[in-house]
Design a protein around this motif. Structure first.
Motif, PDB file in Angstrom:
ATOM      1  N   VAL A  51       0.878  -1.169   0.000  1.00 45.59           N
ATOM      2  CA  VAL A  51       0.000   0.000   0.000  1.00 45.59           C
ATOM      3  C   VAL A  51       0.913   1.216   0.000  1.00 45.59           C
ATOM      4  CG1 VAL A  51      -1.753   1.318   1.237  1.00 45.59           C
ATOM      5  CG2 VAL A  51      -1.850  -1.185   1.220  1.00 45.59           C
ATOM      6  N   HIS A  52       0.750   2.087  -0.973  1.00 47.26           N
ATOM      7  CA  HIS A  52       1.584   3.279  -1.121  1.00 47.26           C
ATOM      8  C   HIS A  52       0.744   4.509  -0.800  1.00 47.26           C
ATOM      9  CE1 HIS A  52       3.938   6.142  -4.012  1.00 47.26           C
ATOM     10  NE2 HIS A  52       4.235   6.362  -2.742  1.00 47.26           N
ATOM     11  N   THR A  53       1.198   5.288   0.190  1.00 46.28           N
ATOM     12  CA  THR A  53       0.492   6.499   0.600  1.00 46.28           C
ATOM     13  C   THR A  53       1.403   7.703   0.434  1.00 46.28           C
ATOM     14  OG1 THR A  53      -0.747   5.235   2.246  1.00 46.28           O
ATOM     15  CG2 THR A  53      -0.770   7.620   2.473  1.00 46.28           C
ATOM     16  N   TYR A  54       0.891   8.750  -0.227  1.00 49.48           N
ATOM     17  CA  TYR A  54       1.634  10.001  -0.357  1.00 49.48           C
ATOM     18  C   TYR A  54       0.786  11.135   0.197  1.00 49.48           C
ATOM     19  CZ  TYR A  54       4.387  13.859  -2.187  1.00 49.48           C
ATOM     20  OH  TYR A  54       5.157  15.001  -2.277  1.00 49.48           O
ATOM     21  N   GLN A  55       1.420  12.015   0.984  1.00 52.40           N
ATOM     22  CA  GLN A  55       0.697  13.151   1.523  1.00 52.40           C
ATOM     23  C   GLN A  55       1.653  14.306   1.769  1.00 52.40           C
ATOM     24  OE1 GLN A  55      -1.155  12.113   5.252  1.00 52.40           O
ATOM     25  NE2 GLN A  55       0.593  10.921   5.927  1.00 52.40           N
ATOM     26  N   GLY A  56       1.103  15.534   1.749  1.00 59.54           N
ATOM     27  CA  GLY A  56       1.913  16.721   1.928  1.00 59.54           C
ATOM     28  C   GLY A  56       2.675  17.067   0.660  1.00 59.54           C
ATOM     29  N   GLU A  65      -2.497   4.235  -2.919  1.00 61.10           N
ATOM     30  CA  GLU A  65      -2.481   3.305  -4.049  1.00 61.10           C
ATOM     31  C   GLU A  65      -2.095   1.916  -3.555  1.00 61.10           C
ATOM     32  OE1 GLU A  65      -0.971   5.894  -7.743  1.00 61.10           O
ATOM     33  OE2 GLU A  65       0.467   5.824  -6.100  1.00 61.10           O
ATOM     34  N   ARG A  66      -2.479   0.900  -4.339  1.00 63.97           N
ATOM     35  CA  ARG A  66      -2.210  -0.485  -3.946  1.00 63.97           C
ATOM     36  C   ARG A  66      -1.667  -1.275  -5.120  1.00 63.97           C
ATOM     37  NH1 ARG A  66      -4.921  -1.549   0.879  1.00 63.97           N
ATOM     38  NH2 ARG A  66      -6.365   0.131   1.476  1.00 63.97           N
ATOM     39  N   GLY A  67      -0.907  -2.331  -4.791  1.00 62.45           N
ATOM     40  CA  GLY A  67      -0.391  -3.167  -5.862  1.00 62.45           C
ATOM     41  C   GLY A  67       0.478  -4.299  -5.338  1.00 62.45           C
ATOM     42  N   LYS A  68       1.314  -4.825  -6.231  1.00 61.80           N
ATOM     43  CA  LYS A  68       2.186  -5.954  -5.904  1.00 61.80           C
ATOM     44  C   LYS A  68       3.580  -5.660  -6.441  1.00 61.80           C
ATOM     45  CE  LYS A  68       2.497 -11.032  -6.267  1.00 61.80           C
ATOM     46  NZ  LYS A  68       2.393 -11.263  -4.807  1.00 61.80           N
ATOM     47  N   VAL A  69       4.593  -6.040  -5.678  1.00 60.83           N
ATOM     48  CA  VAL A  69       5.974  -5.825  -6.091  1.00 60.83           C
ATOM     49  C   VAL A  69       6.708  -7.158  -6.170  1.00 60.83           C
ATOM     50  CG1 VAL A  69       6.725  -5.409  -3.700  1.00 60.83           C
ATOM     51  CG2 VAL A  69       8.123  -4.595  -5.597  1.00 60.83           C
ATOM     52  N   LEU A  70       7.542  -7.289  -7.208  1.00 59.64           N
ATOM     53  CA  LEU A  70       8.457  -8.411  -7.376  1.00 59.64           C
ATOM     54  C   LEU A  70       9.861  -7.835  -7.492  1.00 59.64           C
ATOM     55  CD1 LEU A  70       6.585 -10.402 -10.201  1.00 59.64           C
ATOM     56  CD2 LEU A  70       6.327 -10.694  -7.736  1.00 59.64           C
ATOM     57  N   ILE A  71      10.827  -8.431  -6.802  1.00 58.06           N
ATOM     58  CA  ILE A  71      12.215  -7.976  -6.880  1.00 58.06           C
ATOM     59  C   ILE A  71      13.125  -9.185  -7.010  1.00 58.06           C
ATOM     60  CG2 ILE A  71      14.103  -6.888  -5.591  1.00 58.06           C
ATOM     61  CD1 ILE A  71      12.187  -4.832  -4.588  1.00 58.06           C
ATOM     62  N   LYS A  72      14.093  -9.082  -7.931  1.00 56.09           N
ATOM     63  CA  LYS A  72      15.059 -10.155  -8.138  1.00 56.09           C
ATOM     64  C   LYS A  72      16.429  -9.539  -8.420  1.00 56.09           C
ATOM     65  CE  LYS A  72      16.067 -14.280 -10.893  1.00 56.09           C
ATOM     66  NZ  LYS A  72      15.595 -15.208 -11.950  1.00 56.09           N
ATOM     67  N   LYS A  73      17.429 -10.071  -7.783  1.00 57.10           N
ATOM     68  CA  LYS A  73      18.789  -9.609  -8.017  1.00 57.10           C
ATOM     69  C   LYS A  73      19.350 -10.232  -9.307  1.00 57.10           C
ATOM     70  CE  LYS A  73      19.810  -9.171  -3.092  1.00 57.10           C
ATOM     71  NZ  LYS A  73      20.647  -9.678  -1.997  1.00 57.10           N
ATOM     72  N   ALA A  83      -4.723  -0.111  -8.138  1.00 53.84           N
ATOM     73  CA  ALA A  83      -5.793   0.827  -7.754  1.00 53.84           C
ATOM     74  C   ALA A  83      -5.170   2.052  -7.085  1.00 53.84           C
ATOM     75  CB  ALA A  83      -6.771   0.138  -6.796  1.00 53.84           C
ATOM     76  N   PRO A  84      -5.764   3.228  -7.273  1.00 52.22           N
ATOM     77  CA  PRO A  84      -6.970   3.495  -8.075  1.00 52.22           C
ATOM     78  C   PRO A  84      -6.690   3.612  -9.576  1.00 52.22           C
ATOM     79  CG  PRO A  84      -6.182   5.524  -7.111  1.00 52.22           C
ATOM     80  CD  PRO A  84      -5.287   4.443  -6.584  1.00 52.22           C
ATOM     81  N   GLU A  85      -5.418   3.689  -9.954  1.00 50.32           N
ATOM     82  CA  GLU A  85      -5.051   3.807 -11.358  1.00 50.32           C
ATOM     83  C   GLU A  85      -3.992   2.755 -11.682  1.00 50.32           C
ATOM     84  OE1 GLU A  85      -3.530   7.322 -14.436  1.00 50.32           O
ATOM     85  OE2 GLU A  85      -2.908   7.398 -12.343  1.00 50.32           O
ATOM     86  N   ARG A  86      -4.105   2.144 -12.854  1.00 50.51           N
ATOM     87  CA  ARG A  86      -3.127   1.130 -13.244  1.00 50.51           C
ATOM     88  C   ARG A  86      -1.869   1.796 -13.781  1.00 50.51           C
ATOM     89  NH1 ARG A  86      -1.709  -2.668 -17.254  1.00 50.51           N
ATOM     90  NH2 ARG A  86      -2.972  -1.679 -18.883  1.00 50.51           N
ATOM     91  N   LYS A  87      -0.719   1.372 -13.263  1.00 51.34           N
ATOM     92  CA  LYS A  87       0.562   1.834 -13.787  1.00 51.34           C
ATOM     93  C   LYS A  87       1.637   0.817 -13.412  1.00 51.34           C
ATOM     94  CE  LYS A  87       1.209   5.009  -9.864  1.00 51.34           C
ATOM     95  NZ  LYS A  87       1.399   6.429  -9.486  1.00 51.34           N
ATOM     96  N   GLN A  88       2.778   0.908 -14.094  1.00 51.91           N
ATOM     97  CA  GLN A  88       3.851  -0.059 -13.891  1.00 51.91           C
ATOM     98  C   GLN A  88       5.194   0.653 -13.800  1.00 51.91           C
ATOM     99  OE1 GLN A  88       3.122  -2.509 -17.442  1.00 51.91           O
ATOM    100  NE2 GLN A  88       2.677  -4.219 -16.086  1.00 51.91           N
TER     101      GLN A  88
END
Length: 220
Positions: A51-56, A65-73, A83-88
């Protein structure tokens, strides 16, 4: 063998961190940063919901905003916002792509070398070093993140254009990262809260490929 090696390194990091507990004191900020580095040196990949929150700052309202993260070295990341907007935001290890379908635009940039990779996201992807590139200290736990964790404030030793300082929120028992907070020059705070974190799940390289859609504007 790989699983055994990871277990040994992770156990070593846990022993280093818990030594302070045995002494009857909280680990110092530098000890925690060193233990985190050792642990994530041994993590090949991981996935999590966020969950990503931005304020100020430049925004006068709170945005969540909400989503899923994958990380690989080394250096591969995929942040899929639902949500609320699709982006990558995708890094294939060589280039980074930021794509907002509604804008019909893709921003492309090279992945910075290790010496210039000072964001915790790139640290998790195997780029950069916490102890060498940040001054660590403890700070108050951010209000949006669960209690019982430790909040490690990281001030970059070289000036950054995108943020002034960062906070990593860490589970003291497992060293799992539960949150990430950045503070920008305008006073805005960007907070990522992570749940369902799974380490060493065997992510495939093709999950980090990005094909530029036909007809979109490419900004380099």
């Amino acid at each position: 063998m790989a699983g055994r090696t990871f277990a040994v390194i992770a156990f070593g990091a846990w022993v280093a961190l818990s030594a302070s507990v045995i002494r009857g004191a909280e680990p110092t900020a530098d000890e925690l940063a060193q233990a985190l580095q050792r642990k994530y040196d041994a993590v090949a990949d991981f996935s999590a919901d966020f969950v990503h929150t931005y304020q100020g700052g430049v925004l006068k309202r709170k945005l969540t905003e909400r989503g899923k993260v994958l990380i690989k070295k080394p250096g591969k990341m995929r942040w899929d916002y639902d949500a609320p907007e699709r982006k990558q935001f995708i890094s294939d290890g060589a280039r980074m792509y930021f794509y907002i379908p509604a804008d019909r635009q893709v921003m492309v940039s090279p992945v910075p070398p290790d010496a210039a990779a000072t964001t915790p996201a790139l640290f998790l992807a195997g780029k950069g070093r916490l102890v060498a590139e940040f001054a660590a200290s403890y700070t108050d736990l951010p209000a949006d993140l669960p209690t019982g964790n430790l909040a490690l404030k990281l001030v970059p030793k070289s000036k950054q254009t995108e943020y002034d300082w960062l906070v990593l929120v860490v589970d003291p028992a497992s060293l799992a990262i539960r949150g990430l907070v950045t503070i920008d020059a305008q006073g805005g705070s960007s907070t990522f809260a992570f749940t369902n974190l799974k380490e060493n799940v065997g992510l495939a390289d093709d999950q980090f490929n990005f094909r530029i859609p036909r007809g979109v504007e490419v900004v380099g």
